[in-house]
Motif scaffolding. Sequence first.
Motif, PDB file in Angstrom:
ATOM      1  N   HIS A 182       0.918  -1.287  -0.102  1.00 37.52           N
ATOM      2  CA  HIS A 182      -0.188   0.364   0.398  1.00 37.52           C
ATOM      3  C   HIS A 182       0.469   1.484   0.035  1.00 37.52           C
ATOM      4  CE1 HIS A 182      -3.280   3.524   0.630  1.00 37.52           C
ATOM      5  NE2 HIS A 182      -2.266   3.502   1.769  1.00 37.52           N
ATOM      6  N   PHE A 183       2.214   1.277   0.266  1.00 35.41           N
ATOM      7  CA  PHE A 183       2.639   2.234   0.780  1.00 35.41           C
ATOM      8  C   PHE A 183       3.248   3.102  -0.549  1.00 35.41           C
ATOM      9  CE2 PHE A 183       3.103  -0.043   4.758  1.00 35.41           C
ATOM     10  CZ  PHE A 183       2.845   0.941   5.708  1.00 35.41           C
ATOM     11  N   PRO A 184       3.678   2.151  -1.132  1.00 34.24           N
ATOM     12  CA  PRO A 184       4.528   2.428  -2.791  1.00 34.24           C
ATOM     13  C   PRO A 184       3.047   3.813  -3.342  1.00 34.24           C
ATOM     14  CG  PRO A 184       4.928   1.058  -2.649  1.00 34.24           C
ATOM     15  CD  PRO A 184       3.975   0.834  -1.107  1.00 34.24           C
ATOM     16  N   ILE A 185       2.443   2.923  -3.366  1.00 36.07           N
ATOM     17  CA  ILE A 185       1.243   3.137  -4.311  1.00 36.07           C
ATOM     18  C   ILE A 185       0.609   4.583  -3.604  1.00 36.07           C
ATOM     19  CG2 ILE A 185      -1.263   3.471  -4.529  1.00 36.07           C
ATOM     20  CD1 ILE A 185       0.999   0.382  -5.739  1.00 36.07           C
ATOM     21  N   MET A 186       1.132   4.995  -2.583  1.00 32.95           N
ATOM     22  CA  MET A 186       0.006   6.077  -1.181  1.00 32.95           C
ATOM     23  C   MET A 186       1.357   6.972  -1.739  1.00 32.95           C
ATOM     24  SD  MET A 186      -0.608   5.947   2.617  1.00 32.95           S
ATOM     25  CE  MET A 186       1.619   6.166   2.523  1.00 32.95           C
ATOM     26  N   VAL A 187       2.492   7.313  -1.549  1.00 31.63           N
ATOM     27  CA  VAL A 187       3.239   7.740  -1.918  1.00 31.63           C
ATOM     28  C   VAL A 187       4.241   7.782  -3.431  1.00 31.63           C
ATOM     29  CG1 VAL A 187       3.753   7.444   0.435  1.00 31.63           C
ATOM     30  CG2 VAL A 187       5.488   6.699  -0.748  1.00 31.63           C
ATOM     31  N   LYS A 188       3.729   7.173  -3.861  1.00 29.05           N
ATOM     32  CA  LYS A 188       4.379   7.046  -5.705  1.00 29.05           C
ATOM     33  C   LYS A 188       5.787   7.057  -5.410  1.00 29.05           C
ATOM     34  CE  LYS A 188      -0.311   9.654  -7.744  1.00 29.05           C
ATOM     35  NZ  LYS A 188       0.255  10.656  -7.926  1.00 29.05           N
ATOM     36  N   ALA A 189       6.604   6.464  -4.408  1.00 33.02           N
ATOM     37  CA  ALA A 189       7.561   6.144  -3.796  1.00 33.02           C
ATOM     38  C   ALA A 189       7.867   4.573  -5.655  1.00 33.02           C
ATOM     39  CB  ALA A 189       8.924   6.270  -3.329  1.00 33.02           C
ATOM     40  N   PRO A 190       9.381   4.548  -5.508  1.00 26.07           N
ATOM     41  CA  PRO A 190       9.428   3.944  -6.119  1.00 26.07           C
ATOM     42  C   PRO A 190      10.144   2.942  -5.530  1.00 26.07           C
ATOM     43  CG  PRO A 190      11.597   5.084  -5.946  1.00 26.07           C
ATOM     44  CD  PRO A 190      10.917   5.818  -5.643  1.00 26.07           C
ATOM     45  N   ARG A 228      -2.722  -1.114  -9.161  1.00 22.29           N
ATOM     46  CA  ARG A 228      -2.047  -0.775  -8.931  1.00 22.29           C
ATOM     47  C   ARG A 228      -1.065  -2.241  -8.133  1.00 22.29           C
ATOM     48  NH1 ARG A 228      -2.215   5.577  -7.715  1.00 22.29           N
ATOM     49  NH2 ARG A 228      -4.330   5.049  -8.686  1.00 22.29           N
ATOM     50  N   GLN A 229      -1.384  -2.216  -6.724  1.00 15.92           N
ATOM     51  CA  GLN A 229      -1.064  -2.657  -5.578  1.00 15.92           C
ATOM     52  C   GLN A 229      -0.528  -3.790  -5.147  1.00 15.92           C
ATOM     53  OE1 GLN A 229      -3.428  -1.627  -2.133  1.00 15.92           O
ATOM     54  NE2 GLN A 229      -2.055  -3.302  -0.366  1.00 15.92           N
ATOM     55  N   GLU A 230      -1.988  -4.904  -6.409  1.00 16.27           N
ATOM     56  CA  GLU A 230      -1.485  -5.902  -6.539  1.00 16.27           C
ATOM     57  C   GLU A 230      -0.769  -6.162  -7.506  1.00 16.27           C
ATOM     58  OE1 GLU A 230      -4.776  -9.776  -8.670  1.00 16.27           O
ATOM     59  OE2 GLU A 230      -5.751  -7.781  -7.647  1.00 16.27           O
ATOM     60  N   THR A 231      -0.487  -5.300  -8.684  1.00 15.35           N
ATOM     61  CA  THR A 231       0.552  -5.731  -9.742  1.00 15.35           C
ATOM     62  C   THR A 231       1.494  -5.419  -9.776  1.00 15.35           C
ATOM     63  OG1 THR A 231      -1.065  -4.088 -11.931  1.00 15.35           O
ATOM     64  CG2 THR A 231       1.785  -4.649 -12.520  1.00 15.35           C
ATOM     65  N   LEU A 232       1.977  -4.244  -8.029  1.00 16.71           N
ATOM     66  CA  LEU A 232       3.306  -3.834  -7.844  1.00 16.71           C
ATOM     67  C   LEU A 232       3.898  -5.179  -7.049  1.00 16.71           C
ATOM     68  CD1 LEU A 232       5.661  -2.906  -7.206  1.00 16.71           C
ATOM     69  CD2 LEU A 232       5.039  -1.206  -4.999  1.00 16.71           C
ATOM     70  N   MET A 233       2.282  -6.284  -6.224  1.00 12.37           N
ATOM     71  CA  MET A 233       3.109  -7.080  -5.338  1.00 12.37           C
ATOM     72  C   MET A 233       3.077  -8.491  -6.364  1.00 12.37           C
ATOM     73  SD  MET A 233       0.629  -9.183  -2.425  1.00 12.37           S
ATOM     74  CE  MET A 233      -0.480 -10.339  -4.188  1.00 12.37           C
ATOM     75  N   GLN A 234       3.277  -8.683  -7.197  1.00  9.47           N
ATOM     76  CA  GLN A 234       3.366  -9.013  -8.356  1.00  9.47           C
ATOM     77  C   GLN A 234       4.692  -9.626  -8.989  1.00  9.47           C
ATOM     78  OE1 GLN A 234      -0.281  -9.097 -11.400  1.00  9.47           O
ATOM     79  NE2 GLN A 234      -1.689 -10.785 -10.038  1.00  9.47           N
TER      80      GLN A 234
END
Length: 260
Positions: A182-190, A228-234
């Motif tokens: 959740h965190f990278p999605i929230m703050v839009k950080a790499p 977005r969150q799910e895709t990053l996790m994958q």
Amino acid sequence: MGNLARTKIQYFTDFDQDLVETTDQDYQLKSDFKWIRTDWKFNCLANSLSSLAKMFAYGFCKLYLKQSFANLEVLKPYRKQGFFLYANHTQPVGDPFLPMLVGNARRYYAICAQSNLGMPFLGPLLPYGGALPIPSDIHRLPKLIKAVKFHIERDDFITIYPEAHVWPYYTKIRPFSKAAFHFPIMVKAPSFVMTNTYQKPRVGKRPRMITYLDGPFYPDESLPAKKRQETLMQQVHQVMEKRAQQSDVEYIKYVQRKDG
């Protein structure tokens, strides 16, 4: 995968099982706990402890764990900005200290279970080392989120262990908690991925720990937030699984017990 002599057997029932329990598993954060500390007394002690911890980290990781980085240069262009570092969770002592070697002179922060702060002696010191505990009270969660955003904007980096529980010397990758992304999605950080693998030692029986870095990975802004969150996790899971294949030895063999 090859086996070392006298390999220890560790049985488990499911991948969410906590195999290394702290002394006070029911520890609750104090009502006045602060996730953001900027007062000079706190920072003075934190800086002093950080210097000592880095010396210990180097000795413990390099000498005891036989740890080395395969490609630490991946992070070089991003050392002056905030980012998230996702890592597999395989060392009870090493995992809190290894990111100190990743960040070089930088301080780092880590999302952790609040029960860690209940450990004798070490627990109360963890906030000075950058621990950001997850509160059991959902109403206090916004304070953790605010702290994460605060440190990313200050160009710190934050380590997250999406497997949640530590399994010593485990050579595969367990299922992730979706909430950890959740965190990278929230703050839009790499985000970067750090995968610790275990490979045959040149001397002795304890395996070498070879650490791989990959990234950066950015949230796909064309997708809805949850997707977005799910895709990053994958993405992170796939990268870790690929790197984990570099492990060629089992210091501890994990065997799943079947129900019934």
